[in-house]
Motif scaffolding. Structure first.
Motif, PDB file in Angstrom:
ATOM      1  N   ALA A  72      25.501  41.851 -20.766  1.00 37.00           N
ATOM      2  CA  ALA A  72      26.877  42.202 -20.442  1.00 37.00           C
ATOM      3  C   ALA A  72      27.083  43.678 -20.765  1.00 37.00           C
ATOM      4  CB  ALA A  72      27.848  41.336 -21.235  1.00 37.00           C
ATOM      5  N   ASP A  73      27.794  44.384 -19.903  1.00 38.20           N
ATOM      6  CA  ASP A  73      28.056  45.811 -20.082  1.00 38.20           C
ATOM      7  C   ASP A  73      29.546  46.065 -19.887  1.00 38.20           C
ATOM      8  OD1 ASP A  73      28.351  48.595 -19.805  1.00 38.20           O
ATOM      9  OD2 ASP A  73      26.410  48.809 -18.827  1.00 38.20           O
ATOM     10  N   ALA A  74      30.256  46.258 -21.002  1.00 44.99           N
ATOM     11  CA  ALA A  74      31.711  46.447 -20.941  1.00 44.99           C
ATOM     12  C   ALA A  74      32.077  47.721 -20.183  1.00 44.99           C
ATOM     13  CB  ALA A  74      32.295  46.482 -22.349  1.00 44.99           C
ATOM     14  N   CYS A  83      34.652  46.169 -25.156  1.00 41.07           N
ATOM     15  CA  CYS A  83      33.925  46.539 -26.374  1.00 41.07           C
ATOM     16  C   CYS A  83      32.691  45.661 -26.561  1.00 41.07           C
ATOM     17  CB  CYS A  83      34.844  46.380 -27.591  1.00 41.07           C
ATOM     18  SG  CYS A  83      35.367  44.677 -27.868  1.00 41.07           S
ATOM     19  N   GLY A  84      31.951  45.938 -27.611  1.00 40.30           N
ATOM     20  CA  GLY A  84      30.758  45.160 -27.919  1.00 40.30           C
ATOM     21  C   GLY A  84      31.051  43.699 -28.199  1.00 40.30           C
ATOM     22  N   HIS A  85      32.180  43.427 -28.834  1.00 39.45           N
ATOM     23  CA  HIS A  85      32.552  42.031 -29.098  1.00 39.45           C
ATOM     24  C   HIS A  85      32.755  41.284 -27.784  1.00 39.45           C
ATOM     25  CE1 HIS A  85      34.338  38.523 -30.959  1.00 39.45           C
ATOM     26  NE2 HIS A  85      35.335  38.639 -30.105  1.00 39.45           N
ATOM     27  N   CYS A  86      33.381  41.946 -26.818  1.00 35.27           N
ATOM     28  CA  CYS A  86      33.583  41.343 -25.488  1.00 35.27           C
ATOM     29  C   CYS A  86      32.231  41.000 -24.858  1.00 35.27           C
ATOM     30  CB  CYS A  86      34.325  42.316 -24.569  1.00 35.27           C
ATOM     31  SG  CYS A  86      35.947  42.833 -25.139  1.00 35.27           S
ATOM     32  N   GLU A  87      31.295  41.944 -24.936  1.00 37.35           N
ATOM     33  CA  GLU A  87      29.964  41.726 -24.372  1.00 37.35           C
ATOM     34  C   GLU A  87      29.295  40.526 -25.026  1.00 37.35           C
ATOM     35  OE1 GLU A  87      28.969  46.429 -23.424  1.00 37.35           O
ATOM     36  OE2 GLU A  87      28.152  45.485 -25.226  1.00 37.35           O
ATOM     37  N   LYS A  88      29.404  40.417 -26.354  1.00 39.71           N
ATOM     38  CA  LYS A  88      28.784  39.298 -27.075  1.00 39.71           C
ATOM     39  C   LYS A  88      29.420  37.973 -26.687  1.00 39.71           C
ATOM     40  CE  LYS A  88      27.223  41.963 -31.009  1.00 39.71           C
ATOM     41  NZ  LYS A  88      27.382  42.269 -32.424  1.00 39.71           N
ATOM     42  N   SER A  89      30.742  37.952 -26.512  1.00 33.82           N
ATOM     43  CA  SER A  89      31.428  36.714 -26.123  1.00 33.82           C
ATOM     44  C   SER A  89      30.958  36.220 -24.763  1.00 33.82           C
ATOM     45  CB  SER A  89      32.948  36.934 -26.093  1.00 33.82           C
ATOM     46  OG  SER A  89      33.441  37.215 -27.366  1.00 33.82           O
ATOM     47  N   VAL A  90      30.906  37.134 -23.800  1.00 31.99           N
ATOM     48  CA  VAL A  90      30.462  36.769 -22.449  1.00 31.99           C
ATOM     49  C   VAL A  90      28.997  36.338 -22.485  1.00 31.99           C
ATOM     50  CG1 VAL A  90      29.989  37.662 -20.128  1.00 31.99           C
ATOM     51  CG2 VAL A  90      32.177  38.149 -21.235  1.00 31.99           C
ATOM     52  N   SER A  91      28.159  37.115 -23.174  1.00 31.33           N
ATOM     53  CA  SER A  91      26.734  36.794 -23.250  1.00 31.33           C
ATOM     54  C   SER A  91      26.498  35.426 -23.873  1.00 31.33           C
ATOM     55  CB  SER A  91      25.988  37.862 -24.058  1.00 31.33           C
ATOM     56  OG  SER A  91      25.985  39.080 -23.373  1.00 31.33           O
ATOM     57  N   SER A  92      27.244  35.129 -24.920  1.00 31.62           N
ATOM     58  CA  SER A  92      27.091  33.848 -25.616  1.00 31.62           C
ATOM     59  C   SER A  92      27.419  32.664 -24.705  1.00 31.62           C
ATOM     60  CB  SER A  92      27.983  33.830 -26.850  1.00 31.62           C
ATOM     61  OG  SER A  92      27.920  32.584 -27.491  1.00 31.62           O
ATOM     62  N   MET A 107      12.218  28.826  -9.343  1.00 28.97           N
ATOM     63  CA  MET A 107      12.071  30.227  -9.005  1.00 28.97           C
ATOM     64  C   MET A 107      13.109  31.047  -9.775  1.00 28.97           C
ATOM     65  SD  MET A 107      11.903  31.835  -5.261  1.00 28.97           S
ATOM     66  CE  MET A 107      13.150  32.970  -4.813  1.00 28.97           C
ATOM     67  N   ALA A 108      12.663  32.048 -10.493  1.00 27.85           N
ATOM     68  CA  ALA A 108      13.550  32.884 -11.293  1.00 27.85           C
ATOM     69  C   ALA A 108      14.362  33.804 -10.397  1.00 27.85           C
ATOM     70  CB  ALA A 108      12.741  33.691 -12.287  1.00 27.85           C
ATOM     71  N   SER A 109      15.590  34.076 -10.830  1.00 30.78           N
ATOM     72  CA  SER A 109      16.435  34.997 -10.089  1.00 30.78           C
ATOM     73  C   SER A 109      17.287  35.796 -11.060  1.00 30.78           C
ATOM     74  CB  SER A 109      17.329  34.248  -9.100  1.00 30.78           C
ATOM     75  OG  SER A 109      18.262  33.446  -9.793  1.00 30.78           O
ATOM     76  N   THR A 110      17.700  36.971 -10.613  1.00 31.89           N
ATOM     77  CA  THR A 110      18.583  37.825 -11.398  1.00 31.89           C
ATOM     78  C   THR A 110      19.745  38.237 -10.515  1.00 31.89           C
ATOM     79  OG1 THR A 110      16.739  38.656 -12.706  1.00 31.89           O
ATOM     80  CG2 THR A 110      18.751  39.969 -12.728  1.00 31.89           C
ATOM     81  N   VAL A 111      20.971  38.044 -11.043  1.00 30.90           N
ATOM     82  CA  VAL A 111      22.176  38.366 -10.293  1.00 30.90           C
ATOM     83  C   VAL A 111      23.124  39.126 -11.217  1.00 30.90           C
ATOM     84  CG1 VAL A 111      24.120  37.432  -8.986  1.00 30.90           C
ATOM     85  CG2 VAL A 111      21.928  36.262  -8.927  1.00 30.90           C
ATOM     86  N   THR A 112      23.820  40.121 -10.666  1.00 32.41           N
ATOM     87  CA  THR A 112      24.816  40.876 -11.421  1.00 32.41           C
ATOM     88  C   THR A 112      26.195  40.571 -10.865  1.00 32.41           C
ATOM     89  OG1 THR A 112      23.232  42.638 -11.895  1.00 32.41           O
ATOM     90  CG2 THR A 112      25.565  43.189 -12.135  1.00 32.41           C
ATOM     91  N   TYR A 113      27.129  40.312 -11.779  1.00 34.27           N
ATOM     92  CA  TYR A 113      28.511  40.005 -11.426  1.00 34.27           C
ATOM     93  C   TYR A 113      29.444  41.044 -12.028  1.00 34.27           C
ATOM     94  CZ  TYR A 113      26.918  35.298 -10.219  1.00 34.27           C
ATOM     95  OH  TYR A 113      26.269  34.237  -9.658  1.00 34.27           O
ATOM     96  N   SER A 114      30.573  41.281 -11.368  1.00 33.98           N
ATOM     97  CA  SER A 114      31.629  42.132 -11.908  1.00 33.98           C
ATOM     98  C   SER A 114      32.555  41.267 -12.755  1.00 33.98           C
ATOM     99  CB  SER A 114      32.436  42.774 -10.786  1.00 33.98           C
ATOM    100  OG  SER A 114      31.620  43.617 -10.015  1.00 33.98           O
ATOM    101  N   VAL A 115      32.921  41.788 -13.929  1.00 35.08           N
ATOM    102  CA  VAL A 115      33.791  41.072 -14.857  1.00 35.08           C
ATOM    103  C   VAL A 115      34.899  42.016 -15.290  1.00 35.08           C
ATOM    104  CG1 VAL A 115      33.900  39.924 -17.105  1.00 35.08           C
ATOM    105  CG2 VAL A 115      31.867  39.667 -15.695  1.00 35.08           C
ATOM    106  N   VAL A 127      28.028  41.777 -15.794  1.00 37.23           N
ATOM    107  CA  VAL A 127      27.121  40.904 -16.546  1.00 37.23           C
ATOM    108  C   VAL A 127      25.957  40.590 -15.619  1.00 37.23           C
ATOM    109  CG1 VAL A 127      28.374  38.766 -15.945  1.00 37.23           C
ATOM    110  CG2 VAL A 127      26.873  38.812 -17.945  1.00 37.23           C
ATOM    111  N   THR A 128      24.745  40.831 -16.103  1.00 36.04           N
ATOM    112  CA  THR A 128      23.537  40.568 -15.332  1.00 36.04           C
ATOM    113  C   THR A 128      22.850  39.358 -15.945  1.00 36.04           C
ATOM    114  OG1 THR A 128      23.316  42.900 -14.768  1.00 36.04           O
ATOM    115  CG2 THR A 128      21.346  41.528 -14.520  1.00 36.04           C
ATOM    116  N   ILE A 129      22.550  38.385 -15.104  1.00 34.11           N
ATOM    117  CA  ILE A 129      22.038  37.099 -15.572  1.00 34.11           C
ATOM    118  C   ILE A 129      20.704  36.802 -14.903  1.00 34.11           C
ATOM    119  CG2 ILE A 129      22.520  34.621 -15.720  1.00 34.11           C
ATOM    120  CD1 ILE A 129      25.544  35.629 -15.165  1.00 34.11           C
ATOM    121  N   SER A 130      19.705  36.510 -15.726  1.00 30.78           N
ATOM    122  CA  SER A 130      18.413  36.044 -15.222  1.00 30.78           C
ATOM    123  C   SER A 130      18.299  34.572 -15.563  1.00 30.78           C
ATOM    124  CB  SER A 130      17.262  36.811 -15.878  1.00 30.78           C
ATOM    125  OG  SER A 130      17.326  38.169 -15.540  1.00 30.78           O
ATOM    126  N   SER A 131      17.860  33.774 -14.593  1.00 30.43           N
ATOM    127  CA  SER A 131      17.737  32.346 -14.844  1.00 30.43           C
ATOM    128  C   SER A 131      16.528  31.768 -14.111  1.00 30.43           C
ATOM    129  CB  SER A 131      19.004  31.606 -14.415  1.00 30.43           C
ATOM    130  OG  SER A 131      19.182  31.691 -13.021  1.00 30.43           O
TER     131      SER A 131
END
Length: 72
Positions: A36-38, A14-23, A1-9, A43-47
């Motif tokens: 990821a939204d700096a 900056c954009g580099h930070c977002e890419k690092s977390v996303s990766s 079952m798919a789910s989406t959760v948002t976490y505070s980080v 960071v919002t994750i769907s799995s």
């Protein structure tokens, strides 16, 4: 079952930070989408597979940032 959760980080600024977390989070099994939204400090994750907060925390830590909890 798919789910989406948002976490505070903290520490993303900056954009580099977002890419690092996303990766790192994207590498977790079952993750289908990461946004990821700096500016918002989130960071919002769907799995397709259930993920634990500890799995997310470890991935965010690996990227060099701190997961502070789930957003509401």
């Amino acid at each position: 079952m798919a789910s989406t959760v948002t976490y505070s980080v903290t520490g993303m600024s900056c954009g580099h930070c977002e890419k690092s977390v996303s990766s790192e989070v994207s590498a977790l099994p079952g993750v289908t989408e990461v946004a990821a939204d700096a500016k918002a400090g989130t960071v919002t994750i769907s799995s397709e597979a259930p993920l634990t907060d500890d799995q997310i925390r470890a991935a965010v830590d690996e990227a060099g940032y701190e997961l502070v909890g789930r957003s509401v």
